[in-house]
Design a protein around this motif. Structure first.
Motif, short mmCIF file in Angstrom:
data_model
loop_
_atom_site.label_atom_id
_atom_site.label_comp_id
_atom_site.label_asym_id
_atom_site.label_seq_id
_atom_site.Cartn_x
_atom_site.Cartn_y
_atom_site.Cartn_z
N PRO A 17 26.37 20.79 -30.54
CA PRO A 17 27.56 19.27 -30.87
C PRO A 17 27.02 19.33 -31.85
CG PRO A 17 26.20 19.76 -28.68
CD PRO A 17 25.88 21.41 -29.61
N THR A 18 25.52 19.55 -32.76
CA THR A 18 26.03 19.67 -34.28
C THR A 18 26.99 20.14 -35.40
OG1 THR A 18 24.47 21.06 -34.68
CG2 THR A 18 23.49 18.83 -33.60
N VAL A 19 27.10 21.45 -34.74
CA VAL A 19 28.52 21.35 -35.60
C VAL A 19 29.46 21.39 -35.56
CG1 VAL A 19 29.96 23.56 -35.94
CG2 VAL A 19 27.33 24.01 -36.02
N ILE A 20 29.99 21.06 -34.02
CA ILE A 20 31.59 20.60 -33.91
C ILE A 20 31.08 18.67 -34.95
CG2 ILE A 20 32.53 18.84 -31.93
CD1 ILE A 20 31.31 20.84 -30.40
N TYR A 21 29.69 18.01 -34.98
CA TYR A 21 30.03 16.75 -35.60
C TYR A 21 30.24 17.07 -37.24
CZ TYR A 21 28.69 11.77 -36.55
OH TYR A 21 28.87 11.04 -37.61
N GLY A 22 30.49 17.73 -37.53
CA GLY A 22 29.80 18.21 -38.96
C GLY A 22 31.34 18.86 -38.92
N ASN A 35 17.76 23.69 -41.88
CA ASN A 35 16.38 23.72 -40.89
C ASN A 35 16.56 22.28 -40.47
OD1 ASN A 35 15.54 26.21 -41.64
ND2 ASN A 35 14.95 25.58 -43.89
N GLY A 36 15.62 21.53 -39.22
CA GLY A 36 15.18 20.61 -38.79
C GLY A 36 16.57 19.77 -38.91
N LEU A 37 15.86 18.25 -38.10
CA LEU A 37 17.16 17.97 -38.04
C LEU A 37 18.39 17.48 -38.73
CD1 LEU A 37 14.95 15.03 -35.74
CD2 LEU A 37 16.09 17.05 -34.81
N PRO A 38 19.02 16.88 -38.05
CA PRO A 38 20.95 16.38 -39.32
C PRO A 38 20.62 15.57 -39.38
CG PRO A 38 21.03 16.43 -36.89
CD PRO A 38 20.13 17.13 -36.65
#
Length: 338
Positions: free
Chosen positions: A246-251, A277-280
């Motif tokens: 989901p973070t990839v998609i958001y980016g 590394n870590g959180l977005p």
């Protein structure tokens, strides 16, 4: 002579009485006439409006027929003059008197807009544009300008509003709803942070919100939230990358077409947790209360991986070997459905 005078008085009284009855009946006919509407209609009473103003609106909209005895209505029915400010719904079958009674005694008409947990701020703005009777105060504003208007320190507003149903009145603005949604989110976030587990790899409430937004996007199964949270907390504690799609998609933003390719996983964006590394840097969606609670109170587990089970939930693994097996089993299920 006296008899003629008495007779004259009687005649005049009869005429006066007849006139009074005629006028009163005309007023009653006017106020009891049915509204000429075939579907529910909204009427807004503004500050300073009088009964005569409302009658004028009704006549202009052709909801009622006019009368020459309008000035006398308040004399026969002074109770109809106590109108209140607001927007009210008129329904087919109502008489004019019932409509005025609704304005005096009824509840102000409420509209509603529902935001789904896991939705994004961009989707909220799109919903605002189609919301009925809502002022679009933020339509020409940038995200940073909206943040400033709301007194929010973060220029990016993702995740800073609680997704739920909000009721509003005609004349309210999208900015009013955002203010309420942010206030509700802050209350839940503050209360959750006070009840957080010790030694979490989270430095502040905002990081908890970021993690909660990832949990929200990763699972819709209530019983899994704390376990999903434990995977991310365990990975953060071990210095492992989160590697969550989901973070990839958001980016990727508007470039996302429903598929994630290998090149997308390698692309360095601020949100690609396969390469950072870590959180977005910010939340990726609007988390619900349950996901916020899970972020600060994860399950005590040794899980480091999870993959979709193919039946609505996820399979959790403690090592890469078991995870790869679970992935192969999931892919096998997908192939069997084709």
């Amino acid at each position: 002579m006296l008899k003629k005078f008495v007779l004259l008085v009687i005649v005049l009284c009869a005429i006066a009485a007849g006139g009074f009855v005629y006028v009163k009946n005309s007023v009653e006919t006017f106020i009891t006439q049915p509204l000429n509407i075939e579907q529910p209609e909204l009427v807004t009473v503004q500050r300073g409006n009088s009964l005569n103003t409302i009658i004028g609106k009704f006549v202009t909209n052709q909801w009622i027929k006019p009368t020459d005895f309008e000035p006398l209505i308040r004399r026969f029915h002074p109770e109809l003059t106590k109108i209140k400010v607001g927007t009210f719904e008129l329904r087919p079958g109502m008489s004019f008197e019932q409509a005025i009674s609704e304005i005096i005694h009824g509840q102000e008409y409420q509209l509603a807009i529902t935001f789904i947990e896991g939705s994004t701020f961009k989707e909220w703005r799109q919903q605002f544009t189609t919301a009925e009777h809502l002022k679009h105060a933020t339509e020409e504003m940038t995200e940073a300008e909206i943040a400033k208007a709301l007194g929010i320190e973060h220029e990016k507003l993702e995740g800073l509003f609680l997704a739920e149903t909000y009721h509003y009145s005609v004349g309210d603005s999208d900015l009013d709803i955002l203010k309420r949604a942010n206030s509700k989110l802050e209350k839940i976030l503050n209360a959750s942070w006070e009840q957080k587990q010790e030694k979490l790899p989270l430095n502040n409430q905002y990081e908890a919100l970021i993690l909660a937004s990832i949990i929200e996007k990763e699972t819709s199964v209530p019983s899994e939230r704390e376990r999903v949270a434990s995977v991310f907390v365990n990975r953060l504690n071990k210095g492992m990358r989160l590697q969550t799609d989901p973070t990839v998609i958001y980016g990727m933003g508007d470039r996302y077409d429903g598929n994630i390719r290998k090149k997308d996983l390698r692309e360095r964006t601020p949100y690609n947790t396969y390469v950072i590394n870590g959180l977005p840097p910010t939340p990726i969606a609007m988390p619900g209360k349950a996901s916020i609670m899970a972020a600060v109170n994860p399950e005590d587990s040794n899980y480091l991986y999870f993959v979709a089970s193919g039946t609505g939930g996820h399979v959790f693994s403690k090592n890469l070997r078991d995870h790869n097996r679970a992935v192969q089993q999931y892919l096998k299920q997908l192939r069997s459905r084709k």
